[in-house]
Design a protein around this motif. Structure first.
Motif, short mmCIF file in Angstrom:
data_model
loop_
_atom_site.label_atom_id
_atom_site.label_comp_id
_atom_site.label_asym_id
_atom_site.label_seq_id
_atom_site.Cartn_x
_atom_site.Cartn_y
_atom_site.Cartn_z
N VAL A 101 -22.56 -6.47 -65.29
CA VAL A 101 -23.52 -7.30 -66.02
C VAL A 101 -24.80 -6.50 -66.29
O VAL A 101 -25.34 -6.50 -67.40
CB VAL A 101 -23.85 -8.58 -65.22
N ARG A 106 -27.89 -7.08 -69.53
CA ARG A 106 -28.23 -8.49 -69.41
C ARG A 106 -29.22 -8.73 -68.28
O ARG A 106 -29.21 -8.05 -67.25
CB ARG A 106 -26.96 -9.30 -69.14
N ASP A 107 -30.07 -9.75 -68.45
CA ASP A 107 -30.91 -10.22 -67.35
C ASP A 107 -30.00 -10.90 -66.32
O ASP A 107 -28.97 -11.47 -66.68
CB ASP A 107 -31.95 -11.22 -67.86
N GLN A 240 -35.43 -5.15 -69.24
CA GLN A 240 -34.35 -5.91 -68.60
C GLN A 240 -34.91 -6.46 -67.30
O GLN A 240 -35.59 -5.78 -66.55
CB GLN A 240 -33.15 -5.00 -68.33
N ASP A 262 -31.69 -15.30 -71.53
CA ASP A 262 -30.24 -15.50 -71.52
C ASP A 262 -29.60 -14.86 -70.28
O ASP A 262 -28.71 -14.02 -70.39
CB ASP A 262 -29.63 -14.92 -72.80
#
Length: 472
Positions: A101, A106-107, A240, A262
């Motif tokens: 991930v 992605r956060d 990030q 998100d």
């Protein structure tokens, strides 16, 4: 031109022979679905089994495209990570699921028990941000609620052989300013000292692309919200964001949503407050005048000094010297860690405790979230903490890195009654015996909270979760 037309005809014929629909002139190429992780081919069954085995859940948009890294080789970290991982057989569950991930940019919110490898969970994936950047300004910032935790994170980054600086209050600024002038790639800091140095023009966070909140629940409580907001306002807007924690109350999740874009949330175990199941918990009902006698009896039972280390937690800093003096008077080698200790004394005590030169440490909660030592066998709560979150973090100092440990807590009525119901629930959830006296406490009154944005309200997103009732 004739050759181009011939090639197009051949491609069209090939598509039709392979069962593909003829491509229209204005048809756009189908968007490729990226599947991150070791199982790019799509081993859904293996992922399902892994999540179920480790009682893990994944929430957020696109979770179905991420598959765990079951080995370090699958994680594909740069070569300089090899030394840091050479003593470990495989990634921990939170590492295995979070790395794909994070690698996708992605956060993330990572919720896992203490001692589960969260520090390397965010440190190793930060290497591409460091190695791939040309500017001399910091690329990574890690915020910690205590100087002890900041120092421990700094030790982990030293194993990665990157240029990093650790900034915290209670220590002279001179050496920290000198370290900043070496153009560090990583800044590990407590919020107050970092803001001080940034406001003085000594630290520039504008090129930070990777921001981490370690022990995020503590970082986002009332005392740290504004400093965190100010620091994150200084970093690159395209950064990030990663949040790692052992507990994740609803109030923190509501606040966290304002810092995340998100995000994907990964949880090992229950989303409720739960203790490490490898910790054998005992809660003893006791009176104040019996504590010293019981403490000495427990230390004798644990055979302290025979390669056995113990942390004894007290609530107030004034109690630490008293307990320390009691034990020294009985011949024990003891160190103390509390708010009145100088920074030099704190660092020396932690170093001696880590090496086993001091087998007993008496500490206030300042140490509960900052000590990361694998071989602490026992925790004794001489006095209960003020919150159940602190109880979870205290007993989490033992049974780290897959090992087992014990936690013995002295519970007084009525002084500790506010923790009665919560403590009983934590014990039940972990399969530990609950004293009949604790069963008498009712649940606390529910406070009304203003409704704000929640991660689940950002956008409809699937949730992957498997339990024993899953029959698919």
């Amino acid at each position: 031109e004739k050759k181009d037309k011939k090639d197009k005809k051949e491609k069209k014929r090939s598509r039709e022979e392979n069962g593909a629909a003829p491509k229209c002139a204005d048809e756009k190429p189908a968007k490729e679905t990226r599947v991150e992780g070791a199982q790019a081919a799509g081993d859904v069954a293996a992922r399902k089994a892994f999540l179920k085995e480790h009682r893990m859940t994944m929430e957020g948009n696109g979770v179905e495209t991420f598959f765990p890294c079951y080995t370090f080789a699958e994680a594909k970290f740069p070569a300089q990570a090899n030394e840091a991982i050479q003593n470990y057989a495989k990634p921990t569950p939170i590492q295995a699921v979070s790395w794909p991930v994070i690698r996708a940019g992605r956060d993330i919110i990572g919720v896992a028990e203490t001692g589960s490898g969260k520090t390397m969970g965010f440190a190793l994936p930060s290497l591409p941000h460091i190695l791939g950047a040309k500017q001399k300004l910091p690329k990574v910032v890690v915020l910690a609620p205590t100087r002890e935790l900041a120092m421990q994170t700094s030790v982990e980054y030293e194993r990665l052989k990157v240029n990093q600086v650790c900034l915290y209050g209670g220590a002279p600024k001179g050496d920290q300013i000198k370290a900043l002038r070496t153009n560090p790639d990583v800044v590990i800091a407590t919020p107050g000292r970092l803001i001080d140095l940034c406001d003085s023009g000594l630290c520039d966070l504008s090129q930070v692309s990777y921001a981490v909140l370690d022990e995020a629940d503590r970082m986002l409580d009332t005392g740290f919200e504004e400093p965190v907001r100010k620091i994150l306002g200084m970093v690159n807007k395209k950064r990030q964001m990663l949040m790692f924690t052992a507990t994740w109350p609803d109030s923190v999740e509501r606040l966290a949503s304002s810092f995340l874009r998100d995000p994907i949330k990964l949880t090992v175990g229950s989303t409720e407050l739960t203790a490490n199941v490898r910790v054998k918990q005992t809660v003893e009902m006791i009176q104040q005048y019996d504590k010293d006698k019981r403490l000495l009896a427990l230390l004798k039972e644990y055979k302290v000094g025979d390669n056995s280390r113990v942390i004894i937690f007290v609530l107030y800093k004034k109690d630490a010297p008293k307990v320390e003096g009691l034990l020294k008077g009985r011949g024990y080698t003891v160190g103390a860690l509390h708010g009145d200790s100088s920074q030099a004394m704190r660092e020396a005590t932690i170093a001696q405790f880590r090496k086993g030169e001091i087998p007993i440490m008496v500490a206030t909660d300042v140490a509960a979230r900052g000590l990361d030592i694998d071989d602490i066998e026992h925790v004794i709560n001489y006095s209960m903490p003020l919150t159940i979150e602190d109880y979870i973090h205290r007993i989490g100092r033992t049974a780290r890195a897959g090992k087992t440990g014990t936690a013995h807590s002295f519970f007084m009525h009525p002084a500790d009654k506010n923790l009665g119901w919560h403590t009983a629930k934590v014990l039940r959830d972990a399969g530990q015996p609950v004293p009949p006296e604790l069963e008498k406490y009712g649940p606390p009154a529910v406070k009304q909270v203003e409704k704000t944005c929640n991660i689940s309200e950002m956008a409809p997103a699937p949730k992957i979760t498997f339990d024993d009732s899953d029959s698919d």
